[in-house]
Design a protein around this motif. Structure first.
Motif, PDB file in Angstrom:
ATOM      1  N   PRO A 153       0.716  -1.499  -0.062  1.00  0.00           N
ATOM      2  CA  PRO A 153       0.109  -0.042  -0.010  1.00  0.00           C
ATOM      3  C   PRO A 153       0.701   1.418  -0.076  1.00  0.00           C
ATOM      4  CG  PRO A 153      -0.205  -1.058   2.131  1.00  0.00           C
ATOM      5  CD  PRO A 153       0.544  -2.126   1.044  1.00  0.00           C
ATOM      6  N   LEU A 154       2.095   1.250   0.353  1.00  0.00           N
ATOM      7  CA  LEU A 154       2.847   2.480   0.391  1.00  0.00           C
ATOM      8  C   LEU A 154       3.571   2.861  -0.975  1.00  0.00           C
ATOM      9  CD1 LEU A 154       5.038   1.943   3.493  1.00  0.00           C
ATOM     10  CD2 LEU A 154       3.202   3.654   3.123  1.00  0.00           C
ATOM     11  N   PRO A 157       1.260   5.915  -2.928  1.00  0.00           N
ATOM     12  CA  PRO A 157       1.511   7.207  -2.441  1.00  0.00           C
ATOM     13  C   PRO A 157       2.894   7.703  -2.836  1.00  0.00           C
ATOM     14  CG  PRO A 157       0.907   5.876  -0.656  1.00  0.00           C
ATOM     15  CD  PRO A 157       0.634   5.004  -1.818  1.00  0.00           C
ATOM     16  N   LEU A 158       4.007   6.814  -2.771  1.00  0.00           N
ATOM     17  CA  LEU A 158       5.349   7.196  -2.902  1.00  0.00           C
ATOM     18  C   LEU A 158       5.525   7.672  -4.542  1.00  0.00           C
ATOM     19  CD1 LEU A 158       7.115   4.182  -1.077  1.00  0.00           C
ATOM     20  CD2 LEU A 158       7.582   6.769  -0.645  1.00  0.00           C
ATOM     21  N   GLU A 161       3.899  10.991  -4.849  1.00  0.00           N
ATOM     22  CA  GLU A 161       4.676  11.997  -4.256  1.00  0.00           C
ATOM     23  C   GLU A 161       5.899  12.413  -5.079  1.00  0.00           C
ATOM     24  OE1 GLU A 161       4.730  14.197  -2.105  1.00  0.00           O
ATOM     25  OE2 GLU A 161       5.400  14.222  -0.278  1.00  0.00           O
ATOM     26  N   TRP A 163       8.484  10.428  -5.442  1.00  0.00           N
ATOM     27  CA  TRP A 163       9.554   9.941  -5.087  1.00  0.00           C
ATOM     28  C   TRP A 163      10.049   8.290  -5.793  1.00  0.00           C
ATOM     29  CZ3 TRP A 163      10.104  10.251   0.946  1.00  0.00           C
ATOM     30  CH2 TRP A 163      10.161  11.459   1.186  1.00  0.00           C
ATOM     31  N   HIS A 166      13.945   7.448  -5.329  1.00  0.00           N
ATOM     32  CA  HIS A 166      14.407   8.006  -3.896  1.00  0.00           C
ATOM     33  C   HIS A 166      14.807   6.734  -3.053  1.00  0.00           C
ATOM     34  CE1 HIS A 166      13.611   9.995  -0.289  1.00  0.00           C
ATOM     35  NE2 HIS A 166      13.650  10.971  -0.918  1.00  0.00           N
ATOM     36  N   VAL A 168      14.323   6.197  -0.146  1.00  0.00           N
ATOM     37  CA  VAL A 168      13.143   5.785   0.820  1.00  0.00           C
ATOM     38  C   VAL A 168      12.193   4.751   0.091  1.00  0.00           C
ATOM     39  CG1 VAL A 168      10.896   6.480   1.710  1.00  0.00           C
ATOM     40  CG2 VAL A 168      13.057   7.701   2.592  1.00  0.00           C
ATOM     41  N   GLU A 171      14.059   1.489  -0.336  1.00  0.00           N
ATOM     42  CA  GLU A 171      14.065   0.739   1.065  1.00  0.00           C
ATOM     43  C   GLU A 171      12.899   0.004   1.216  1.00  0.00           C
ATOM     44  OE1 GLU A 171      16.023  -0.268   2.963  1.00  0.00           O
ATOM     45  OE2 GLU A 171      15.117  -0.613   4.978  1.00  0.00           O
ATOM     46  N   VAL A 172      11.847   0.832   0.801  1.00  0.00           N
ATOM     47  CA  VAL A 172      10.121   0.430   1.037  1.00  0.00           C
ATOM     48  C   VAL A 172      10.139  -0.960   0.241  1.00  0.00           C
ATOM     49  CG1 VAL A 172       7.488   0.553   0.722  1.00  0.00           C
ATOM     50  CG2 VAL A 172       9.155   2.385   1.742  1.00  0.00           C
ATOM     51  N   ILE A 175      12.120  -3.831   1.527  1.00  0.00           N
ATOM     52  CA  ILE A 175      11.248  -4.495   2.715  1.00  0.00           C
ATOM     53  C   ILE A 175       9.977  -5.534   2.053  1.00  0.00           C
ATOM     54  CG2 ILE A 175       9.802  -4.045   4.688  1.00  0.00           C
ATOM     55  CD1 ILE A 175      11.706  -1.588   5.072  1.00  0.00           C
ATOM     56  N   TYR A 176       9.360  -4.735   1.100  1.00  0.00           N
ATOM     57  CA  TYR A 176       8.236  -5.584   0.857  1.00  0.00           C
ATOM     58  C   TYR A 176       8.654  -6.745  -0.206  1.00  0.00           C
ATOM     59  CZ  TYR A 176       4.844  -1.809   1.453  1.00  0.00           C
ATOM     60  OH  TYR A 176       3.704  -0.829   1.891  1.00  0.00           O
TER      61      TYR A 176
END
Lengths: 284, 284
Positions: A153-154, A157-158, A161, A163, A166, A168, A171-172, A175-176
């Protein structure tokens, strides 16, 4: 292969492209690369997004209304549902209500995964609503594949935005994917293919390509849908006889709300300027 | 001060709390701490969120319908609009349509910033829709403060993903605050106060407290709204005569859609179990 070759003796068709928002512009971008001479009308039902939190019946009603606008008012002779949620939950209803061929994004994505995978085990990342529908898992299973889906779900939005390159976001994604691959291993899957099951994710493809294990293939459902559209259009070409309308611009954009945001963010998804977006009212 | 002391001689009131989603549960949490004997009815208009992408007129209609449900069907004698977008764009319309006192979250947040700031310069972080309304800047300006607002669109999805104590979230907060503080400095502001202008942000307060410059005060608009509600209720107490209904549970939760997500995520915001959420239909 140009569209003149694809449609010998007839004008290229008008193609309607529908999304609940503007993420589906990545599908339009893929279509434009393959069918540069076709006319396109894109509708984003931005007043009623997100579809993901709504019931199947409501989504079907919204999507049918939207597709009818593209067919009746924009003369679309072929429609691509460039929205995973609507493809997952309402493709049958849309096809039943439509006098022209309608293509979703999920079946082409699953077919492309089938063509790419050697192990027969695939991973799918998508929004929460698409994952909850298990439409990709079902389409993969129908092709003899085992599929494990994960909601990310992130990522939308990333992308929104801006990004898309980016640390961040990298990294997301790390992780996923680590969670998904650990889960797949625990389930005994030997996955060699990852399907991007959301129209926003093609903008993250470079970061995702860098994050997947060596040798894992990344399938973009926007590309897969555009390939399938070209094949289907060629098959339906004889029935497509309405001439291209030279009085109309080749690309028209419509939204039910948030025209400013569409114009501002749309070019990132389309990879060219969206220009003017026309506001349409499809009712509540 | 218990509610028995606040409402001498009369029963504590029934308080309606309204949000477009369930972020407003942080306001309810703050109210419960201050008014443990009151009865509460919380409504999340989850079928029609996000309000942020909709017009002022549509938001006003949705919010008025929601508040009327709380007053007419749940017996609310006082209503708190625990939603920044509705407070920013529709508080006047709600108050005009309501027979009982209605309090928003923005004015209390600005008043708390005024009490906290020595320099008179404050920073506000909020969603895109709240920032675009400039409601906090206007409320601050009316109190003689200078305010700079920044939209932080990744924070709500990070909270909803449950990453409230996660290095990625800490990094996103660091980036947003660094951009905001650099912008404030460029504008000649000497900000000493940061307002959390979104009902999701109280869950990030520990990370935000760690990220702000030494000496900067953090104002939680949920706490500020709850404080203001206690004062207003005391002032209105003589007119509140309906007795508490012992047949009703002290806390009732309603949502217009996504009851499962509400039940699953709500406890994080409320800091106690939400229990059963009742589905209500307010129309399209």
């Amino acid at each position: 292969m140009s569209s003149a070759e694809q449609f010998p003796g007839i004008a290229p068709p008008t193609i309607g492209v529908f999304d609940s928002g503007f993420g589906g512009l990545t599908v339009l971008r893929a279509l434009l690369r393959r069918l540069p001479q076709a006319q396109f009308a894109f509708l984003g039902d931005t007043a009623r997004l997100p579809y993901g939190s709504k019931s199947r019946r409501t989504i079907a009603r919204y999507a049918v209304e939207s597709v009818q606008f593209l067919i009746r008012e924009q003369g679309a002779q072929f429609v691509v549902i460039a929205c995973n949620t609507a493809s997952a939950l309402a493709l049958d209803a849309i096809q039943a209500a439509s006098p022209v061929p309608v293509l979703g994004v999920i079946e082409p994505g699953a077919s492309a995964a089938q063509a790419a995978s050697r192990t027969g085990d695939v991973l799918v990342i998508a929004t929460d609503a698409t994952v909850k529908s298990h439409a990709y898992a079902a389409a993969c299973q129908a092709r003899g594949l085992r599929a494990l889906e994960k909601a990310c779900p992130l990522l939308v939005p990333l992308v929104e935005e801006g990004w898309t390159d980016h640390p961040v976001t990298a990294e997301v994604i790390r992780i996923y994917l680590a969670e998904l691959i650990a889960d797949a291993t625990a389930h005994g899957l030997h996955a060699d293919t990852l399907v991007l099951g959301c129209t926003h994710y093609p903008l993250l493809r470079p970061l995702i390509e860098r994050a997947v294990p060596t040798g894992m293939k990344v399938i973009d459902s926007a590309d897969a849908a555009a390939d399938a559209a070209v094949h289907l259009l060629a098959a339906h070409a004889p029935s497509i006889s309405q001439p291209v309308r030279p009085d109309q611009p080749p690309l028209r954009f419509f939204a039910t709300d948030s025209v400013d945001k569409f114009e501002r963010l749309g070019s990132r998804f389309l990879d060219r300027s969206v220009g003017k977006v026309e506001l349409v009212d499809l009712g509540g």
